[in-house]
Design a protein around this motif. Structure first.
Motif, PDB file in Angstrom:
ATOM      1  N   VAL A 482       0.794  -1.172   0.044  1.00  0.00           N
ATOM      2  CA  VAL A 482      -0.026   0.026  -0.053  1.00  0.00           C
ATOM      3  C   VAL A 482       0.881   1.238   0.050  1.00  0.00           C
ATOM      4  N   GLU A 483       0.422   2.162  -0.705  1.00  0.00           N
ATOM      5  CA  GLU A 483       1.383   3.546  -0.592  1.00  0.00           C
ATOM      6  C   GLU A 483       1.109   4.203   0.586  1.00  0.00           C
ATOM      7  N   ILE A 484       2.181   4.536   1.264  1.00  0.00           N
ATOM      8  CA  ILE A 484       2.167   5.097   2.520  1.00  0.00           C
ATOM      9  C   ILE A 484       2.877   6.441   2.325  1.00  0.00           C
ATOM     10  N   ARG A 485       2.035   7.477   2.750  1.00  0.00           N
ATOM     11  CA  ARG A 485       2.831   8.722   2.388  1.00  0.00           C
ATOM     12  C   ARG A 485       2.962   9.317   3.942  1.00  0.00           C
ATOM     13  N   ASP A 486       3.930  10.438   3.988  1.00  0.00           N
ATOM     14  CA  ASP A 486       4.109  11.318   5.140  1.00  0.00           C
ATOM     15  C   ASP A 486       3.205  12.338   5.201  1.00  0.00           C
ATOM     16  N   SER A 487       2.203  12.210   4.372  1.00  0.00           N
ATOM     17  CA  SER A 487       0.997  13.250   4.661  1.00  0.00           C
ATOM     18  C   SER A 487      -0.278  12.639   4.507  1.00  0.00           C
ATOM     19  N   ALA A 488      -1.278  13.247   4.562  1.00  0.00           N
ATOM     20  CA  ALA A 488      -2.923  13.041   4.211  1.00  0.00           C
ATOM     21  C   ALA A 488      -2.905  12.547   2.946  1.00  0.00           C
ATOM     22  N   PHE A 489      -3.907  11.676   2.554  1.00  0.00           N
ATOM     23  CA  PHE A 489      -4.405  11.299   1.322  1.00  0.00           C
ATOM     24  C   PHE A 489      -5.285  12.226   0.722  1.00  0.00           C
ATOM     25  N   GLN A 490      -6.081  12.820   1.803  1.00  0.00           N
ATOM     26  CA  GLN A 490      -7.246  13.507   1.339  1.00  0.00           C
ATOM     27  C   GLN A 490      -7.420  14.402   2.627  1.00  0.00           C
ATOM     28  N   GLU A 491      -7.939  15.597   2.165  1.00  0.00           N
ATOM     29  CA  GLU A 491      -8.626  16.524   3.448  1.00  0.00           C
ATOM     30  C   GLU A 491      -9.711  17.532   2.866  1.00  0.00           C
ATOM     31  N   SER A 492     -10.237  18.077   3.813  1.00  0.00           N
ATOM     32  CA  SER A 492     -11.384  18.739   3.507  1.00  0.00           C
ATOM     33  C   SER A 492     -11.414  19.975   4.425  1.00  0.00           C
ATOM     34  N   PRO A 545       2.329  11.189  10.799  1.00  0.00           N
ATOM     35  CA  PRO A 545       1.808  12.795  10.995  1.00  0.00           C
ATOM     36  C   PRO A 545       0.470  13.082  11.144  1.00  0.00           C
ATOM     37  N   VAL A 546      -0.221  12.058  11.636  1.00  0.00           N
ATOM     38  CA  VAL A 546      -1.582  12.080  12.070  1.00  0.00           C
ATOM     39  C   VAL A 546      -1.666  12.969  13.064  1.00  0.00           C
ATOM     40  N   SER A 547      -0.933  12.986  14.087  1.00  0.00           N
ATOM     41  CA  SER A 547      -1.020  14.106  15.195  1.00  0.00           C
ATOM     42  C   SER A 547      -0.448  15.413  15.081  1.00  0.00           C
ATOM     43  N   GLU A 548       0.049  15.400  13.584  1.00  0.00           N
ATOM     44  CA  GLU A 548       0.870  16.702  13.269  1.00  0.00           C
ATOM     45  C   GLU A 548      -0.425  17.730  12.967  1.00  0.00           C
ATOM     46  N   PRO A 549      -0.564  18.756  13.751  1.00  0.00           N
ATOM     47  CA  PRO A 549      -1.570  19.863  13.552  1.00  0.00           C
ATOM     48  C   PRO A 549      -1.325  20.730  12.151  1.00  0.00           C
ATOM     49  N   PRO A 550      -2.331  21.328  11.542  1.00  0.00           N
ATOM     50  CA  PRO A 550      -2.055  22.136  10.354  1.00  0.00           C
ATOM     51  C   PRO A 550      -1.335  23.348  10.956  1.00  0.00           C
ATOM     52  N   THR A 551      -0.838  24.319  10.130  1.00  0.00           N
ATOM     53  CA  THR A 551       0.069  25.374  10.324  1.00  0.00           C
ATOM     54  C   THR A 551      -0.873  26.456  10.845  1.00  0.00           C
ATOM     55  N   THR A 552      -0.462  26.900  12.108  1.00  0.00           N
ATOM     56  CA  THR A 552      -0.925  27.939  12.903  1.00  0.00           C
ATOM     57  C   THR A 552      -1.001  29.383  12.213  1.00  0.00           C
ATOM     58  N   GLY A 602      -3.301  -4.888   7.399  1.00  0.00           N
ATOM     59  CA  GLY A 602      -1.733  -4.423   7.569  1.00  0.00           C
ATOM     60  C   GLY A 602      -1.845  -3.032   7.613  1.00  0.00           C
ATOM     61  N   VAL A 603      -3.006  -2.236   7.502  1.00  0.00           N
ATOM     62  CA  VAL A 603      -2.906  -0.768   7.503  1.00  0.00           C
ATOM     63  C   VAL A 603      -4.149  -0.385   8.318  1.00  0.00           C
ATOM     64  N   ASP A 604      -3.890   1.048   8.997  1.00  0.00           N
ATOM     65  CA  ASP A 604      -4.836   1.555   9.652  1.00  0.00           C
ATOM     66  C   ASP A 604      -5.260   3.099   8.857  1.00  0.00           C
ATOM     67  N   VAL A 605      -6.531   3.081   8.661  1.00  0.00           N
ATOM     68  CA  VAL A 605      -7.043   4.276   7.979  1.00  0.00           C
ATOM     69  C   VAL A 605      -7.494   5.213   9.027  1.00  0.00           C
ATOM     70  N   TRP A 606      -6.929   6.298   9.071  1.00  0.00           N
ATOM     71  CA  TRP A 606      -7.287   7.383  10.244  1.00  0.00           C
ATOM     72  C   TRP A 606      -7.920   8.532   9.466  1.00  0.00           C
ATOM     73  N   THR A 607      -8.954   8.934  10.383  1.00  0.00           N
ATOM     74  CA  THR A 607      -9.868   9.989   9.924  1.00  0.00           C
ATOM     75  C   THR A 607      -9.772  10.888  11.177  1.00  0.00           C
ATOM     76  N   VAL A 608      -9.223  12.389  10.948  1.00  0.00           N
ATOM     77  CA  VAL A 608      -8.886  13.182  12.094  1.00  0.00           C
ATOM     78  C   VAL A 608      -9.507  14.479  11.658  1.00  0.00           C
ATOM     79  N   SER A 609      -9.893  15.290  12.774  1.00  0.00           N
ATOM     80  CA  SER A 609     -10.158  16.722  12.430  1.00  0.00           C
ATOM     81  C   SER A 609      -9.729  17.509  13.287  1.00  0.00           C
ATOM     82  N   TRP A 610      -9.325  18.916  12.986  1.00  0.00           N
ATOM     83  CA  TRP A 610      -8.588  19.860  13.503  1.00  0.00           C
ATOM     84  C   TRP A 610      -9.637  21.328  13.284  1.00  0.00           C
ATOM     85  N   ALA A 611      -9.646  21.943  14.548  1.00  0.00           N
ATOM     86  CA  ALA A 611     -10.462  23.195  14.570  1.00  0.00           C
ATOM     87  C   ALA A 611      -9.778  24.424  15.190  1.00  0.00           C
TER      88      ALA A 611
END
Length: 813
Positions: A482-492, A545-552, A602-611
């Motif tokens: 599976v393609e594993i990146r150091d960034s999100a595959f998708q964001e909204s 990078p799941v726990s890495e917040p967006p840029t402030t 073999g993989v975990d798919v994470w969905t996280v949100s930040w506010a």
């Protein structure tokens, strides 16, 4: 030394040369007095007339005395003649001749030596055996060789090319010898040597048509007396060399066979050539690799057959000592499998599967082919011919399948391999060195950013024989990367209710891996994963990078305002006040929801949100409430002797015009809104502006008491400009309000009582209070009329207590 006058030389010496032997002779004559020719004169110990044999001539160097004699002068007793003979004697031969008999080189050399104990004659030991000194005439000349003869035996290498590593053929064989002792004072030796071995023409070269190896055969003729057991296996100079000896000319050809075959006796004129034999040596070209290679295919499995020619000896091009002990030539046990005594070149040449088709180089188990068939042909002298076949134990089943997740967008590469049944074992699946099942997180060899997440083996139907090859049970090995990146595959991103939210999707390896829960340089959270422990919420084991917040991005207060807003602190404006606090409008992102989908292999798919909060803003009218906007400006409540009046915005009350109301909304990110910040709007109620009426009035004429008991929302009280309200109430002792004092009638003339709605008021009580007053008629800036602080978002991390607070301050002007 005094000159001897009893002897004198007669002229120049006579010089002659022996044409056969080649040596030179000098004869000198002297006249001597008669008494010197007597016995005592000849042997005078102090001045002998006869010199020692070997005395060198005073003039001709290298000429030595060999004979001397005295003859009397005829008719005189006082004079005699002395003759001395000097012969040229060398420390080598005086002549040399070469001949050939039946192809054997012959060399004959003649020597002139002093017949005396001398460096140019004999050693004392040999001279004792000389015929002149011994009555036993049976000594062979070989027994009393003159020194120069013994030192001059020829080297066979001087005449023709013989392999330098073959020490036995460096010296000629002694053949004929004779000594001529007739000459006075010296001996003439004639010695013949015959080469004991000679090459028989040029080597013959042949090539094996099947295996392709080349053989060089050399033949030598040797004299019969050299053909003895001691000479064949002589430790120093053997006729038979060690197997594996390299040829002197073809250096990559090694001795594999040698034999000696006798010839018939040969006569050659007067020379008797003893029994002859032919020594044959065969040198085979031995490589450190295979000699032939063939490829075939069976059921899609590559098969490779290689043939090797190796020395049947303990040799770098043959066998190691350990395995040669298992060779059939060295053991009575003929049941050893050839795999038990593999020669070095075969063991070192087992094919690499990646030589034929693309197999991931990082997958160790398929680097070596599966051993299939083996045979050894030991019929050839000195060499073994090995034929070894290997079958690839694994092969790719076509090109990989590539799919893409339609929702999240990550890519999957699936590879399938067919493996032979005997390779499909538990030991091979989990072998510590070469497992079929690789570690989760192994990178694909081609798609290097794709990592192994799943693998499975599924047996296939049994396969039957195909020709001579038996294909065993097969199985399908499937691997998914599976393609594993150091960034999100998708964001909204969504914006609502003063909040800006980002939802991100990640795919991480479900493993203690750099692309999983142990990223490089970060704290590992693998020990809190549900597969390792229980009781933890997703944010507690979210990896980077799941726990890495967006840029402030910090937000500033709006530069323009809808009105001239008054200062909260002295002469400083509201924008300047708020911008001084780092926690205000910081733009910090707080963790929102977090979910982990563990259903994928073999993989975990994470969905996280930040506010975070939006930009601070102004709104017209009252303060903005969650989900709606109160756009009405506050009413104005006025009280005077004519009664209680409520006015809408834009009405003029006592000369005060409420022309505009606006609300500033800004945000604070923290556990609480600190008192340092909230103290800036102290005195402004943390609620909607309102006026509270709670008073009564009793008319003087005994009419029914007038009572007010209500709250008017979204209202301010008219600025009366004084601390007295219609002589009925006073502002003294009341914060933001008026108190009805009562006891207006004191028994005097009632004409002085305060009037309310044309009625004289005798008594009363209660208060009018308000949260905000209408702007002063003389004010040039708007004034705060209300402030409200409430949380609009709380962090989803159970270990974090931060909130996003919204602060709303409404101004009227």
């Amino acid at each position: 030394m005094a000159k001897d006058l009893t002897i004198r030389i007669l002229g120049r010496p006579q010089v002659s040369k022996d044409d056969a032997v080649g040596y030179q002779r000098i004869s000198r004559q002297y006249v001597v007095e008669g008494y010197r020719a007597s016995y005592s004169g000849i042997n005078d110990p102090t001045n002998p007339l006869f010199l020692a044999v070997g005395t060198e001539d005073e003039e001709f160097e290298g000429h030595y005395l060999v004979d001397q004699k005295i003859s009397p002068k005829q008719g005189s007793v006082d004079v005699a003649y002395l003759t001395r003979e000097f012969v040229e004697v060398r420390d080598t031969w005086s002549s040399e001749q070469f001949a050939q008999s039946k192809g054997f080189k012959r060399v004959t050399r003649q020597f002139v030596v002093l017949r005396a104990v001398s460096d140019l004659g004999y050693t004392q030991q040999n001279f004792d055996k000389h015929p002149n000194n011994n009555s036993n005439k049976d000594y062979s000349p070989w027994d009393y060789l003159a020194t120069v003869v013994g030192n001059s035996e020829p080297d066979v290498g001087e005449e023709f090319s013989i392999p330098l590593n073959t020490t036995f053929n460096h010296t000629y064989r002694r053949s004929n010898i004779s000594v001529d002792t007739k000459n006075p004072g010296f001996d003439v030796w004639s010695v013949t040597w015959t080469a004991p071995i000679r090459p028989e023409g040029e080597p013959s070269i042949t090539k094996d048509s099947q295996l392709g190896y080349q053989t060089v055969s050399r033949s030598y003729v040797i004299s019969g007396e050299y053909f003895t057991k001691s000479k064949i296996f002589d430790g120093d100079s053997p006729l038979f060399l060690n197997v594996g000896t390299a040829d002197h000319e073809y250096a990559d050809h090694y001795l594999v066979n040698q034999e000696i075959k006798p010839l018939n006796n040969v006569q050659d004129g007067e020379d008797s050539i003893e029994d002859l034999a032919v020594l044959t040596r065969s040198f085979v070209k031995i490589r450190d690799t295979w000699s032939t290679e063939n490829f075939s295919q069976s059921r899609g499995f590559k098969k490779i057959t290689r043939q090797f020619v190796v020395l049947r000896a303990q040799h770098t091009l043959g066998y190691t000592e350990a395995v040669f002990d298992n060779h059939p030539v060295n053991t009575a046990n003929k049941e050893y499998s050839p795999w038990k005594y593999l020669p070095t070149v075969v063991a070192d040449s087992e094919p690499d599967i990646s030589e034929l088709f693309n197999i991931p180089t990082n997958i160790e188990f398929n680097q070596k082919w599966h051993r299939s068939t083996i045979s050894v042909d030991s019929k050839n002298p000195g060499v073994d011919v090995w034929s070894v076949s290997w079958t690839a134990p694994i092969r790719p089943e076509g090109e990989p399948t590539i799919t893409k997740d339609s929702q999240i967008g990550f890519q999957t590469v699936t590879r399938s391999y067919v493996i032979t049944g005997d390779y499909y074992t538990k030991a091979n699946m989990f072998d510590g060195l070469n497992p079929l099942f690789l570690d989760v997180g192994t990178a694909d060899h081609e798609y290097t950013d794709h990592y192994l997440v799943n693998q499975a083996i599924k047996p296939m139907l049994n396969m039957q024989k195909e020709g001579d090859d038996t294909v065993e049970d097969l199985a399908i090995l499937t691997r998914q990367f599976v393609e594993i990146r150091d960034s999100a595959f998708q964001e909204s991103v969504t914006v609502a209710n003063d909040l800006r939210k980002i939802t991100r999707y990640f795919v991480v390896l479900r493993a203690d891996h750099a692309k999983g829960y142990s990223p490089t340089g970060k704290t590992s959270t693998w020990n809190k994963h549900p597969s390792q422990a229980s009781g933890y919420e997703p944010w507690e084991y979210a990896p980077h990078p799941v726990s890495e917040p967006p840029t402030t991005v910090a937000r500033s207060m709006p530069q323009s305002t809808p009105m001239n807003v008054s200062a909260l602190l002295g002469e400083v404006g509201i924008n300047d006040v708020i911008n001084e606090y780092s926690e205000a409008n910081s733009g910090e992102w707080l963790k929102g929801s977090a979910s982990v989908r563990l259903s994928q292999p073999g993989v975990d798919v994470w969905t996280v949100s930040w506010a975070t909060h939006t930009n601070p803003y102004w709104s017209a009218g009252g303060e903005k409430t969650l989900g709606s906007v109160n756009s009405k400006s506050p009413k104005t409540v006025d009280f005077d002797r004519d009664g209680l009046k409520v006015y809408s915005t834009d009405a003029e009350v006592r000369g005060n015009l409420i022309g505009q109301v606006a609300t500033i909304s800004f945000f604070v990110v923290g556990n609480v809104v600190t008192t340092n910040l909230s103290s800036n709007w102290q005195g402004v109620s943390n609620s909607d502006p309102s006026v509270c009426l709670d008073f009564y009035l009793i008319p003087y004429d005994g009419s029914k008491a007038i009572s007010f008991n209500s709250v008017i929302d979204n209202a301010v009280f008219a600025n009366v400009g004084s601390a007295n309200l219609a002589d009925l109430a006073t502002g003294q002792g009341v914060t933001n309000g008026f108190r009805f004092t009562g006891g207006y009638y004191n028994g005097d003339d009632p004409s002085g009582l305060p009037i309310f709605k044309n009625m004289r008021i005798a008594d009363g009580g209660g208060t009018i209070t308000f949260t905000a007053a209408a702007p002063d008629s003389d004010a040039t800036t708007a004034s705060p009329i209300t402030a409200k602080t409430d949380p609009i978002f709380t962090s989803g991390d159970p270990n974090e207590t931060k909130r996003i607070w919204r602060v709303r301050i409404s101004y009227a002007g």
